[in-house]
Write a protein that holds these residues in place. Structure first.
Motif, mmCIF file in Angstrom:
data_model
loop_
_atom_site.group_PDB
_atom_site.id
_atom_site.type_symbol
_atom_site.label_atom_id
_atom_site.label_comp_id
_atom_site.label_asym_id
_atom_site.label_seq_id
_atom_site.Cartn_x
_atom_site.Cartn_y
_atom_site.Cartn_z
ATOM 1 N N PHE A 210 0.833 -1.198 0.000
ATOM 2 C CA PHE A 210 0.000 0.000 0.000
ATOM 3 C C PHE A 210 0.870 1.251 0.000
ATOM 4 N N TYR A 211 0.230 2.372 -0.313
ATOM 5 C CA TYR A 211 0.891 3.662 -0.154
ATOM 6 C C TYR A 211 -0.162 4.729 0.134
ATOM 7 N N PHE A 212 0.277 5.831 0.737
ATOM 8 C CA PHE A 212 -0.605 6.932 1.055
ATOM 9 C C PHE A 212 -0.658 7.871 -0.149
ATOM 10 N N GLY A 213 -1.803 7.875 -0.840
ATOM 11 C CA GLY A 213 -1.968 8.707 -2.015
ATOM 12 C C GLY A 213 -2.420 10.112 -1.664
ATOM 13 N N ALA A 214 -2.690 10.914 -2.691
ATOM 14 C CA ALA A 214 -3.084 12.304 -2.476
ATOM 15 C C ALA A 214 -4.432 12.416 -1.781
ATOM 16 N N SER A 215 -5.345 11.483 -2.061
ATOM 17 C CA SER A 215 -6.689 11.596 -1.501
ATOM 18 C C SER A 215 -7.159 10.352 -0.753
ATOM 19 N N GLY A 216 -6.283 9.342 -0.648
ATOM 20 C CA GLY A 216 -6.695 8.138 0.064
ATOM 21 C C GLY A 216 -5.589 7.110 0.149
ATOM 22 N N LEU A 217 -5.862 6.049 0.888
ATOM 23 C CA LEU A 217 -4.924 4.938 1.006
ATOM 24 C C LEU A 217 -5.116 4.022 -0.203
ATOM 25 N N VAL A 218 -4.020 3.688 -0.874
ATOM 26 C CA VAL A 218 -4.085 2.893 -2.096
ATOM 27 C C VAL A 218 -3.517 1.504 -1.826
ATOM 28 N N PHE A 219 -4.308 0.471 -2.122
ATOM 29 C CA PHE A 219 -3.886 -0.919 -1.961
ATOM 30 C C PHE A 219 -3.481 -1.456 -3.336
ATOM 31 N N VAL A 220 -2.318 -2.085 -3.402
ATOM 32 C CA VAL A 220 -1.750 -2.519 -4.682
ATOM 33 C C VAL A 220 -1.725 -4.046 -4.743
ATOM 34 N N TYR A 221 -2.227 -4.592 -5.856
ATOM 35 C CA TYR A 221 -2.312 -6.045 -6.038
ATOM 36 C C TYR A 221 -1.475 -6.466 -7.244
ATOM 37 N N PRO A 222 -0.763 -7.587 -7.143
ATOM 38 C CA PRO A 222 0.106 -8.014 -8.250
ATOM 39 C C PRO A 222 -0.677 -8.449 -9.490
ATOM 40 N N VAL A 223 0.045 -8.542 -10.585
ATOM 41 C CA VAL A 223 -0.528 -9.017 -11.847
ATOM 42 C C VAL A 223 -1.194 -10.372 -11.624
ATOM 43 N N TYR A 224 -2.366 -10.561 -12.212
ATOM 44 C CA TYR A 224 -3.158 -11.793 -12.169
ATOM 45 C C TYR A 224 -3.990 -11.969 -10.897
ATOM 46 N N GLU A 225 -3.686 -11.242 -9.817
ATOM 47 C CA GLU A 225 -4.437 -11.505 -8.583
ATOM 48 C C GLU A 225 -5.890 -11.039 -8.685
ATOM 49 N N LEU A 226 -6.108 -9.862 -9.264
ATOM 50 C CA LEU A 226 -7.475 -9.357 -9.397
ATOM 51 C C LEU A 226 -7.914 -9.213 -10.849
ATOM 52 N N ALA A 227 -6.959 -9.118 -11.741
ATOM 53 C CA ALA A 227 -7.300 -8.855 -13.139
ATOM 54 C C ALA A 227 -6.324 -9.572 -14.064
ATOM 55 N N SER A 228 -6.566 -9.445 -15.357
ATOM 56 C CA SER A 228 -5.736 -10.124 -16.352
ATOM 57 C C SER A 228 -4.363 -9.474 -16.462
ATOM 58 N N TYR A 229 -3.451 -10.183 -17.133
ATOM 59 C CA TYR A 229 -2.102 -9.645 -17.339
ATOM 60 C C TYR A 229 -2.156 -8.336 -18.113
ATOM 61 N N ALA A 230 -3.053 -8.256 -19.087
ATOM 62 C CA ALA A 230 -3.157 -7.052 -19.921
ATOM 63 C C ALA A 230 -3.528 -5.823 -19.099
ATOM 64 N N GLU A 231 -4.278 -6.026 -18.006
ATOM 65 C CA GLU A 231 -4.663 -4.893 -17.158
ATOM 66 C C GLU A 231 -3.558 -4.490 -16.197
ATOM 67 N N GLY A 232 -2.573 -5.349 -16.048
ATOM 68 C CA GLY A 232 -1.415 -5.003 -15.225
ATOM 69 C C GLY A 232 -1.687 -5.047 -13.733
ATOM 70 N N ILE A 233 -0.889 -4.304 -13.009
ATOM 71 C CA ILE A 233 -1.005 -4.231 -11.554
ATOM 72 C C ILE A 233 -2.276 -3.466 -11.183
ATOM 73 N N SER A 234 -3.035 -4.002 -10.239
ATOM 74 C CA SER A 234 -4.310 -3.384 -9.848
ATOM 75 C C SER A 234 -4.127 -2.521 -8.606
ATOM 76 N N GLU A 235 -4.808 -1.382 -8.601
ATOM 77 C CA GLU A 235 -4.789 -0.491 -7.446
ATOM 78 C C GLU A 235 -6.226 -0.170 -7.028
ATOM 79 N N LEU A 236 -6.511 -0.354 -5.749
ATOM 80 C CA LEU A 236 -7.823 -0.026 -5.196
ATOM 81 C C LEU A 236 -7.644 1.059 -4.141
ATOM 82 N N LYS A 237 -8.374 2.145 -4.296
ATOM 83 C CA LYS A 237 -8.244 3.268 -3.370
ATOM 84 C C LYS A 237 -9.416 3.334 -2.408
ATOM 85 N N LEU A 238 -9.120 3.751 -1.183
ATOM 86 C CA LEU A 238 -10.162 4.049 -0.204
ATOM 87 C C LEU A 238 -9.898 5.455 0.323
#
Length: 264
Positions: A210-238
């Protein structure tokens, strides 16, 4: 009377000036407040630098049935004004790429010119930002196997607490009793994106990356964990307004009263 007042003003000015000069000339005390110096938070200065390796290419034969292969390394670390941060990344690179740092010579191998035989392994460290005692770095790694259609890359965000002189994990910043509530909140805020990828709450987990973004905490997921390889690394913000009472107060930025409208 006017002349007398002017004379008195000149005398007072002379006294004040003399006092300032004498004060400036006095030897300064060599003692310092240990508490203050210990708690001083450095302002990070950083530069990405190449890593000197014992060997930038390592060749070996896995089994007698397989042809020989080589791995070429390209590693970059970070040079900062905080030695323990530099040491953290040096030790991590050394641990994850042991062969490249090992000074022992390797036996010579013969490569088959008809077969792909070179793997590529890269890693680099980049300074991202600092917010008071929190300093964030990006650790990028990429491995491209010989003959593969594509490589595998990953970005690991490293957040340091400069006061505590340690890397922060998710357990370090989350209120212990609120971890499940945090997961549910993160899922709910990103539910449309997750449901499009057929991910249910029961199969969802919080990422420790994770990292502290400009407007929220961002959770980072590796390739393939949440999406396809083409979509790359996934980031979910709260957004930060949704983290109140879920994140320890010292790690939650101060927000204006209207933060919910600002960060939505």
């Amino acid at each position: 009377m006017i002349i007398r007042r002017i004379t008195m003003k000149k005398s007072m000015l002379l006294v004040l000036t003399t006092g300032l000069v004498l004060t400036a000339c006095q030897p300064q005390s060599q003692s310092t407040d240990t508490t203050t110096s210990t708690n001083t938070i450095p302002l990070i200065q950083a530069q990405t630098t190449p890593v000197s390796l014992s060997k930038d290419q390592v060749c070996h034969l896995e089994t007698p049935e397989e042809s020989a292969s080589c791995t070429k390394y390209h590693l970059q670390s970070i040079k900062t004004n905080v030695p323990w941060i530099d040491q953290y990344f040096h030790e991590r690179l050394k641990q994850e790429h042991k062969e490249a740092f090992d000074p022992a010579p390797l036996p010579e191998v013969t490569l088959d010119p008809e077969l792909p035989s070179t793997n590529y392994s890269t890693a680099s460290v980049r300074y991202v930002s600092q917010h008071y005692q929190l300093a964030t770095f990006e650790y990028f790694s990429d491995y491209f196997p010989a003959g593969a259609a594509h490589g595998m890359h990953h970005v690991d965000y490293v957040v340091f607490d400069l006061k505590q002189k340690q890397r922060l994990t998710l357990n370090d910043i989350v209120v212990p009793a609120q971890k499940e509530a945090l997961k549910a909140e993160l899922f709910d805020y990103n539910s449309e994106w997750l449901e499009q990828r057929h991910i249910a709450l029961k199969d969802f987990e919080l990422s420790n990356n994770f990292y502290f973004g400009a407007s929220g905490l961002v959770f980072v997921y590796p390739v393939y964990e949440l999406a396809s390889y083409a979509e790359g690394i996934s980031e979910l913000k709260l957004p930060y307004w949704a983290l109140k009472d879920k994140i320890l107060a010292q790690y939650l930025p101060q927000l204006p009263e209207s933060s919910e409208e600002i960060y939505q």
